[in-house]
Design a protein around this motif. Structure first.
Motif, PDB file in Angstrom:
ATOM      1  N   ARG A 362      10.091   0.468   5.589  1.00 42.52           N
ATOM      2  CA  ARG A 362      10.730  -0.390   6.575  1.00 42.52           C
ATOM      3  C   ARG A 362       9.643  -1.274   7.162  1.00 42.52           C
ATOM      4  N   ILE A 363       9.721  -2.581   6.889  1.00 45.38           N
ATOM      5  CA  ILE A 363       8.670  -3.535   7.246  1.00 45.38           C
ATOM      6  C   ILE A 363       9.315  -4.574   8.158  1.00 45.38           C
ATOM      7  N   GLU A 364       9.048  -4.446   9.459  1.00 43.45           N
ATOM      8  CA  GLU A 364       9.816  -5.243  10.406  1.00 43.45           C
ATOM      9  C   GLU A 364       8.941  -5.764  11.539  1.00 43.45           C
ATOM     10  N   ALA A 365       9.290  -6.980  12.005  1.00 42.23           N
ATOM     11  CA  ALA A 365       8.747  -7.578  13.232  1.00 42.23           C
ATOM     12  C   ALA A 365       7.231  -7.712  13.207  1.00 42.23           C
ATOM     13  N   ASN A 366       6.668  -7.955  12.016  1.00 42.82           N
ATOM     14  CA  ASN A 366       5.251  -8.273  11.924  1.00 42.82           C
ATOM     15  C   ASN A 366       5.060  -9.781  12.099  1.00 42.82           C
ATOM     16  N   HIS A 367       3.885 -10.198  12.560  1.00 45.37           N
ATOM     17  CA  HIS A 367       3.587 -11.623  12.688  1.00 45.37           C
ATOM     18  C   HIS A 367       3.114 -12.193  11.341  1.00 45.37           C
ATOM     19  N   PHE A 368       3.388 -13.461  11.120  1.00 46.15           N
ATOM     20  CA  PHE A 368       2.935 -14.259   9.979  1.00 46.15           C
ATOM     21  C   PHE A 368       3.631 -13.833   8.682  1.00 46.15           C
ATOM     22  N   LEU A 369       3.341 -12.627   8.165  1.00 50.15           N
ATOM     23  CA  LEU A 369       3.938 -12.168   6.916  1.00 50.15           C
ATOM     24  C   LEU A 369       4.332 -10.693   7.028  1.00 50.15           C
ATOM     25  N   GLY A 370       5.495 -10.372   6.463  1.00 45.99           N
ATOM     26  CA  GLY A 370       5.808  -8.961   6.302  1.00 45.99           C
ATOM     27  C   GLY A 370       4.904  -8.340   5.262  1.00 45.99           C
ATOM     28  N   ILE A 371       4.861  -8.966   4.068  1.00 45.90           N
ATOM     29  CA  ILE A 371       3.961  -8.560   2.981  1.00 45.90           C
ATOM     30  C   ILE A 371       3.246  -9.800   2.479  1.00 45.90           C
ATOM     31  N   GLY A 372       1.922  -9.720   2.320  1.00 45.97           N
ATOM     32  CA  GLY A 372       1.148 -10.784   1.696  1.00 45.97           C
ATOM     33  C   GLY A 372       0.456 -10.262   0.454  1.00 45.97           C
ATOM     34  N   VAL A 373       0.493 -11.058  -0.622  1.00 48.21           N
ATOM     35  CA  VAL A 373      -0.193 -10.720  -1.872  1.00 48.21           C
ATOM     36  C   VAL A 373      -0.964 -11.964  -2.282  1.00 48.21           C
ATOM     37  N   THR A 374      -2.285 -11.855  -2.462  1.00 47.82           N
ATOM     38  CA  THR A 374      -3.068 -13.069  -2.651  1.00 47.82           C
ATOM     39  C   THR A 374      -4.320 -12.809  -3.476  1.00 47.82           C
ATOM     40  N   SER A 375      -4.942 -13.916  -3.877  1.00 41.84           N
ATOM     41  CA  SER A 375      -6.254 -13.905  -4.558  1.00 41.84           C
ATOM     42  C   SER A 375      -6.285 -12.989  -5.761  1.00 41.84           C
ATOM     43  N   GLY A 376      -5.332 -13.188  -6.651  1.00 39.50           N
ATOM     44  CA  GLY A 376      -5.323 -12.466  -7.908  1.00 39.50           C
ATOM     45  C   GLY A 376      -4.869 -11.030  -7.812  1.00 39.50           C
ATOM     46  N   ALA A 377      -4.404 -10.594  -6.662  1.00 37.36           N
ATOM     47  CA  ALA A 377      -3.940  -9.213  -6.510  1.00 37.36           C
ATOM     48  C   ALA A 377      -2.587  -9.026  -7.202  1.00 37.36           C
ATOM     49  N   ARG A 378      -2.217  -7.744  -7.403  1.00 32.94           N
ATOM     50  CA  ARG A 378      -0.934  -7.428  -8.017  1.00 32.94           C
ATOM     51  C   ARG A 378      -0.195  -6.409  -7.171  1.00 32.94           C
ATOM     52  N   ALA A 379       1.122  -6.627  -7.047  1.00 29.74           N
ATOM     53  CA  ALA A 379       1.944  -5.694  -6.284  1.00 29.74           C
ATOM     54  C   ALA A 379       3.286  -5.509  -6.967  1.00 29.74           C
ATOM     55  N   ILE A 380       3.810  -4.290  -6.818  1.00 32.89           N
ATOM     56  CA  ILE A 380       5.161  -3.961  -7.270  1.00 32.89           C
ATOM     57  C   ILE A 380       5.956  -3.649  -6.011  1.00 32.89           C
ATOM     58  N   ILE A 381       6.879  -4.530  -5.654  1.00 28.88           N
ATOM     59  CA  ILE A 381       7.573  -4.454  -4.374  1.00 28.88           C
ATOM     60  C   ILE A 381       9.034  -4.164  -4.669  1.00 28.88           C
ATOM     61  N   VAL A 382       9.459  -2.915  -4.490  1.00 30.78           N
ATOM     62  CA  VAL A 382      10.792  -2.521  -4.935  1.00 30.78           C
ATOM     63  C   VAL A 382      11.478  -1.640  -3.891  1.00 30.78           C
ATOM     64  N   GLN A 383      12.749  -1.853  -3.733  1.00 28.00           N
ATOM     65  CA  GLN A 383      13.639  -0.995  -2.967  1.00 28.00           C
ATOM     66  C   GLN A 383      13.189  -0.796  -1.517  1.00 28.00           C
ATOM     67  N   ASN A 384      12.571  -1.808  -0.927  1.00 28.91           N
ATOM     68  CA  ASN A 384      12.279  -1.746   0.500  1.00 28.91           C
ATOM     69  C   ASN A 384      13.540  -2.153   1.252  1.00 28.91           C
ATOM     70  N   GLN A 385      14.034  -1.235   2.078  1.00 28.01           N
ATOM     71  CA  GLN A 385      15.324  -1.462   2.702  1.00 28.01           C
ATOM     72  C   GLN A 385      15.317  -2.584   3.718  1.00 28.01           C
ATOM     73  N   SER A 386      14.131  -2.911   4.250  1.00 24.57           N
ATOM     74  CA  SER A 386      14.086  -4.051   5.163  1.00 24.57           C
ATOM     75  C   SER A 386      12.696  -4.666   5.166  1.00 24.57           C
ATOM     76  N   ILE A 387      12.635  -5.922   4.797  1.00 30.36           N
ATOM     77  CA  ILE A 387      11.464  -6.775   5.015  1.00 30.36           C
ATOM     78  C   ILE A 387      11.987  -7.865   5.937  1.00 30.36           C
ATOM     79  N   ASN A 388      12.029  -7.500   7.197  1.00 33.64           N
ATOM     80  CA  ASN A 388      12.886  -8.232   8.136  1.00 33.64           C
ATOM     81  C   ASN A 388      12.135  -8.672   9.392  1.00 33.64           C
ATOM     82  N   GLY A 389      12.656  -9.709   9.998  1.00 37.47           N
ATOM     83  CA  GLY A 389      12.276 -10.089  11.348  1.00 37.47           C
ATOM     84  C   GLY A 389      10.839 -10.518  11.518  1.00 37.47           C
ATOM     85  N   THR A 390      10.210 -11.058  10.468  1.00 31.98           N
ATOM     86  CA  THR A 390       8.840 -11.542  10.623  1.00 31.98           C
ATOM     87  C   THR A 390       8.802 -12.645  11.675  1.00 31.98           C
ATOM     88  N   ILE A 391       7.803 -12.550  12.550  1.00 35.85           N
ATOM     89  CA  ILE A 391       7.672 -13.461  13.685  1.00 35.85           C
ATOM     90  C   ILE A 391       6.715 -14.590  13.319  1.00 35.85           C
TER      91      ILE A 391
END
Length: 489
Positions: A362-391
């Motif tokens: 549950r990823i909620e009410a964070n500033h700027f980005l809920g999730i950031g992936v950058t500079s050649g990084a790799r992520a598998i982002i699956v079945q997160n019930q809420s990536i919500n309310g980023t400020i």
């Protein structure tokens, strides 16, 4: 569901002082002097120590206790126990044999710790080269260098104790530290206001369980570097530390059932992460599991000033599964709930898969980005019930003000497989891909009520797989200005 103990408030803990002669229900009161713990059943011998009525010429018996703890340690046999009366002991302790140093409270509640050590020299208590050492019911006040130092293959359990106000000496200033092939188990212990780290582990092994580590002034609440084997951090309260709640460098760790909250930076806009994992050619490989497949593994990662969780470096690997990542990054420091950067997740896992797995959080009410992936990084982002309310947070790009408030941002050659997530109520867009790898996949996600739309894709060479997303779907054309690489956290 966490199993951590609910201790008294920090203010009450610091104000409370043990009462001489009082112990827990397992204490042994003698008609002569003092209140002691019962002798452990398997102890090979027992000696007694009392600050109030011990004597230099005592013999360590309950009738004629020693006056100092070190006398008791020196007189004890290997596998023996030193039973210590409540009181203040102005001494350093050196332990080089298997021994138990025990306050009166057998239950190991740090609120009932009754042995106060006020060491006149640096490194208040040192365990060196000895195994099977148990320290219980000890309060170490304002130690220089470290409250308890375990080194040179020493093995120690620290239980029901408190270390308060460790003072920096050279590069140290830690509540508890382990190095040089040592091993520590820290249980039900309070470590507060260390000028260095609350717990510092370097080339050693460690478990930290059901403890409170707060207001460390540098490095981290818990700092782990080049650990000898997997470090276990379970059920702790880690809050109001400077720079990081937990830092893992070149090590393996499992982090479950912890509260990691309100990490602060040394200066405005500085480093302040809840959990930081670094792995590269210099520090070595890090593999860290944050949370796990069982619901009771959940960590609460909340209110940290820069990022809730950071994975950084080409040899950083791991999982972030079933956690609460809430309200991280303040409105002055560019950050995110979760940030995967600098080629993190590109080294193969044991099953030869790649990518930091971010799942069922549950990823909620964070500033700027809920999730950031950058500079050649790799992520598998699956079945997160809420990536919500980023400020939205205010930054400048080429001198122009920009507000960023996206559920997901993938930048600068990074790659993300994004499937079966919900993006809702984010201040700008649900998902932004700016200069990301064309191998990104965005399928089967739900987008609802994101202010500026669902998806922005720009500066991506090659085909981009949008898949079958649903909800409030809009795919916007390139827009500007957008921060092309916010990777340097």
């Amino acid at each position: 569901m966490t199993n951590r103990l609910h201790f008294a408030s920090l203010a009450a803990l610091l104000a409370a002082l043990p009462i001489a002669g009082c112990g827990g229900s397992d204490a042994l009161a003698t008609p002569d002097c003092g209140t002691y713990a019962e002798a452990p059943e398997k102890a090979s011998g027992v000696v007694y120590v009392s600050a109030s009525c011990g004597a230099r010429d005592g013999d360590g018996s309950v009738e004629r206790p020693f006056a100092s703890i070190q006398q008791g340690i020196d007189a004890s046999v290997g596998g023996g126990a030193v039973l210590v009366d409540a009181g203040t002991y102005a001494e350093n302790l050196s332990i080089t044999k298997p021994v138990q140093v025990l306050g009166a409270d057998k239950a190991g509640d740090p609120n009932n710790a009754s042995i106060i050590v006020q060491a006149p020299s640096a490194y208040a208590i040192t365990v060196e080269g000895a195994s099977d050492v148990l320290l219980r019911g000890i309060i170490v006040q304002k130690p220089e260098g470290a409250g308890i130092r375990v080194q040179k293959s020493g093995r120690a359990v620290i239980e029901g104790s408190r270390i308060e106000g460790a003072i920096a000496v050279n590069e140290d200033g830690h509540g508890v530290m382990a190095s040089d092939n040592a091993s520590i188990i820290v249980q039900r212990t309070i470590i507060v206001q260390s000028e260095g780290a609350g717990v510092h582990v370097n080339a050693a092994s460690a478990q930290v369980e059901r403890s409170i580590i707060v207001q460390s002034g540098a490095l981290a609440g818990i700092w782990v570097q080049n650990a000898l084997d997997e470090v276990s951090l379970v059920g702790n309260e880690i809050r109001e530390n400077v720079s990081a709640g937990i830092s893992i460098l070149g090590s393996r760790a499992i982090i479950v059932q912890n509260q990691v909250k309100h990490t602060k930076s040394r200066a405005p806009g500085g480093v302040a992460d809840g959990i930081r994992v670094l792995g590269d050619g210099v520090m070595g490989e890090s593999y860290v599991e944050i949370g796990g497949d069982l619901p009771e593994s959940t960590n609460m990662i909340e209110g940290n000033d820069r990022a809730g969780i950071v994975f950084s470096g080409e040899r950083a690997r791991g999982i972030i599964v079933q956690n609460e990542v809430i309200g991280n990054a303040d409105d002055t420091t560019r950050g995110a709930g979760i940030w995967v950067q600098s080629k993190a997740g590109t080294a193969p896992n044991d099953d030869q898969s790649v990518g930091i797995r971010i799942e069922q959080n549950r990823i909620e009410a964070n500033h700027f980005l809920g999730i950031g992936v950058t500079s050649g990084a790799r992520a598998i982002i699956v079945q997160n019930q809420s990536i919500n309310g980023t400020i939205a947070g205010d930054i400048k790009v080429n001198g122009l003000p920009v507000k960023i408030g996206d559920g997901l941002g993938v930048y600068a050659g990074a790659s993300a497989h994004v499937d079966l997530n919900t993006f809702a109520g984010n201040a700008r867009v649900g998902a932004l891909f700016d200069g990301s790898a064309s191998t990104c996949v965005l399928t089967n996600n739900t987008f609802e009520k994101n202010t500026a739309g669902a998806i922005i894709v720009q500066n991506v060479n090659g085909a981009f797989d949008y898949g079958d997303n649903k909800g409030d779907i809009s795919v916007d054309p390139p827009v500007a200005p957008i921060l092309s690489d916010p990777s340097e956290l």
